[in-house]
Structures are given as structure tokens and as C-alpha cells.
Write a protein that holds these residues in place. Structure first.
Motif, PDB file in Angstrom:
ATOM      1  N   VAL A  36       0.853  -1.180   0.000  1.00 35.87           N
ATOM      2  CA  VAL A  36       0.000   0.000   0.000  1.00 35.87           C
ATOM      3  C   VAL A  36       0.889   1.230   0.000  1.00 35.87           C
ATOM      4  CG1 VAL A  36      -1.758   1.281   1.272  1.00 35.87           C
ATOM      5  CG2 VAL A  36      -1.803  -1.220   1.267  1.00 35.87           C
ATOM      6  N   LEU A  37       0.520   2.224  -0.803  1.00 42.71           N
ATOM      7  CA  LEU A  37       1.298   3.440  -0.881  1.00 42.71           C
ATOM      8  C   LEU A  37       0.373   4.636  -0.721  1.00 42.71           C
ATOM      9  CD1 LEU A  37       3.920   4.978  -1.636  1.00 42.71           C
ATOM     10  CD2 LEU A  37       3.284   4.674  -4.011  1.00 42.71           C
ATOM     11  N   GLU A  38       0.659   5.466   0.291  1.00 41.97           N
ATOM     12  CA  GLU A  38      -0.064   6.712   0.489  1.00 41.97           C
ATOM     13  C   GLU A  38       0.953   7.828   0.405  1.00 41.97           C
ATOM     14  OE1 GLU A  38      -1.909   6.475   4.297  1.00 41.97           O
ATOM     15  OE2 GLU A  38      -3.120   4.738   3.762  1.00 41.97           O
ATOM     16  N   GLY A  39       0.558   8.972  -0.158  1.00 34.92           N
ATOM     17  CA  GLY A  39       1.517  10.055  -0.289  1.00 34.92           C
ATOM     18  C   GLY A  39       0.983  11.370   0.215  1.00 34.92           C
ATOM     19  N   GLY A  40       1.895  12.251   0.554  1.00 37.69           N
ATOM     20  CA  GLY A  40       1.591  13.607   0.956  1.00 37.69           C
ATOM     21  C   GLY A  40       2.672  14.505   0.405  1.00 37.69           C
ATOM     22  N   LYS A  41       2.631  15.755   0.784  1.00 31.60           N
ATOM     23  CA  LYS A  41       3.623  16.694   0.291  1.00 31.60           C
ATOM     24  C   LYS A  41       4.987  16.383   0.914  1.00 31.60           C
ATOM     25  CE  LYS A  41       4.508  21.520  -0.444  1.00 31.60           C
ATOM     26  NZ  LYS A  41       4.050  22.885  -0.287  1.00 31.60           N
ATOM     27  N   GLY A  42       5.920  15.925   0.102  1.00 28.30           N
ATOM     28  CA  GLY A  42       7.274  15.678   0.559  1.00 28.30           C
ATOM     29  C   GLY A  42       7.531  14.305   1.154  1.00 28.30           C
ATOM     30  N   TYR A  43       6.522  13.462   1.252  1.00 30.39           N
ATOM     31  CA  TYR A  43       6.752  12.142   1.827  1.00 30.39           C
ATOM     32  C   TYR A  43       5.844  11.099   1.179  1.00 30.39           C
ATOM     33  CZ  TYR A  43       2.316  12.306   4.335  1.00 30.39           C
ATOM     34  OH  TYR A  43       0.986  12.349   4.637  1.00 30.39           O
ATOM     35  N   LYS A  44       6.220   9.826   1.387  1.00 32.07           N
ATOM     36  CA  LYS A  44       5.395   8.696   0.963  1.00 32.07           C
ATOM     37  C   LYS A  44       5.299   7.744   2.145  1.00 32.07           C
ATOM     38  CE  LYS A  44       6.636   8.760  -3.896  1.00 32.07           C
ATOM     39  NZ  LYS A  44       7.909   9.366  -4.189  1.00 32.07           N
ATOM     40  N   LYS A  45       4.105   7.265   2.435  1.00 28.12           N
ATOM     41  CA  LYS A  45       3.904   6.299   3.506  1.00 28.12           C
ATOM     42  C   LYS A  45       3.733   4.927   2.870  1.00 28.12           C
ATOM     43  CE  LYS A  45       1.146   5.474   7.627  1.00 28.12           C
ATOM     44  NZ  LYS A  45      -0.007   5.914   8.416  1.00 28.12           N
ATOM     45  N   LEU A  46       4.588   3.999   3.257  1.00 34.60           N
ATOM     46  CA  LEU A  46       4.591   2.652   2.699  1.00 34.60           C
ATOM     47  C   LEU A  46       4.153   1.680   3.779  1.00 34.60           C
ATOM     48  CD1 LEU A  46       8.112   3.003   1.101  1.00 34.60           C
ATOM     49  CD2 LEU A  46       5.933   3.422  -0.021  1.00 34.60           C
TER      50      LEU A  46
END
Length: 188
Positions: A36-46
Motif C-alpha cells: 500500500v502506498l499513500e503520499g503527501g507533500k514531501g513524503y510517501k507512507k509505505l
């Protein structure tokens, strides 16, 4: 005039392709795979079976936050580092990793293993470039015969040299040694 625009346009495309190709081939860049990959400004949550690769290093964990601009990441849960250049494996609960300098800060139930040593601590900093590990807050190192404990220690993994400081205790089959500091060469 149209001809100049076409030539310029082709030059920009070729320059752009070579620029992005150079970026994609950056050996210091952290590559990753995850469920699963979630993203935001300047980062990615794996999340879920996360795997990072960088040169000959593979890092596994349950979840991580990747910061692309700094080429760094924080990893959580069942962290495992395998260095394919040598026989080093390290496990821990958490990891802060600086990809550009290849420095790993491991925290919580850290176990470092190479072909001759096992190190147990809660706080280990490992420099993959210089092949050195340092711990603080207490640690225990075991080889095939000896057990050493101290509050702080440094291990030059290539030179097989260890430096222990503060409340050092060496237990061998023949004797027990207590000291403030101890220099120990695994090879000799």
C-alpha cells in the motif's frame, strides 16, 4: 523560424531525457516496493511488506515513511537490514536511515550479526560506508568463545577491532576481566 523551434524542441527533449535518465541511475537513491502506498507533500507512507534497496543493501520492514528530497526514511516493525557486500544482518524495531550518507540509526531490540560476532543492544548507529557500528546505553557482544558487555562500544567491522568504554566486562572460559576501557581485536 519554425526550423529553429524544432531544433530547440528536439534539444530540450534530448537534454531532458538524459537528465531524467541520470536521476534514475543514481546509485544512492532509495528504491522501494510495498503493498500500500499513500503520499503527501514531501513524503510517501509505505505499508505492508516494505522492501528498500540501495546498491547492495536490502532493508525490510512492516511500514515506513520515505522522504524523497532528503533520500531518507523511517522504518517501523520487524526491521531487517541485509548487506550483500558482506555477511552483515541487523534487526531492530525502528530505523532512521540517511540514504545519501548510508547511515542507519537502529533502535529497540537491535541484533547485529556478521560472520564472527553477535551484538545485542537497544541503540546502534551503523555507518555502511565506513563499515563501523557504535552502540550506547549498554550492549553485549559475543563471539564463539567470549562475551563482552559495556555501556558504550564501537566496532570496526572490516578491521575486526572493537573499543569498549564504561563498565566493561569480558568473560572468557579462563577468566573474567573488568575495566573502564578495553580494546579487543577479534582476529588476534
Amino acid at each position: 523560424m519554425k526550423r529553429e523551434i524544432k531544433v530547440t524542441f528536439v534539444f530540450v527533449i534530448l537534454f531532458g531525457l538524459s537528465y531524467f535518465s541520470a536521476i534514475a541511475q543514481n546509485p544512492d537513491k532509495l528504491d522501494y516496493k510495498a503493498k500500500v502506498l499513500e503520499g503527501g507533500k514531501g513524503y510517501k507512507k509505505l505499508i505492508g511488506n516494505v522492501v528498500f534497496t540501495q546498491e547492495k543493501t536490502i532493508i525490510y520492514c512492516d511500514s515506513a515513511i520515505l522522504f524523497d528530497k532528503t533520500n531518507s526514511m523511517e522504518a517501523f516493525g520487524h526491521v531487517l537490514i541485509e548487506d550483500l557486500e558482506d555477511s552483515v544482518t541487523i534487526t531492530s524495531e525502528r530505523l532512521n536511515y540517511q540514504g545519501n550518507g548510508r547511515v542507519a540509526e537502529l533502535r529497540g531490540n537491535v541484533v547485529y550479526k556478521d560472520d564472527s560476532v553477535r551484538l545485542y543492544t537497544d541503540n546502534l548507529d551503523y555507518d555502511m560506508v565506513n563499515k563501523s557500528a557504535g552502540y550506547f546505553g549498554g550492549g553485549k557482544i559475543m563471539d564463539d568463545v567470549n562475551t563482552m558487555t559495556s555501556k558504550k562500544g564501537n566496532y570496526d567491522t572490516e578491521g575486526k577491532m572493537m573499543v569498549f568504554t564504561d563498565s566493561v566486562k569480558l568473560i572468557t572460559p579462563d577468566y573474567t576481566l573488568e575495566s573502564d576501557d578495553l580494546f579487543y581485536n577479534i582476529l588476534t
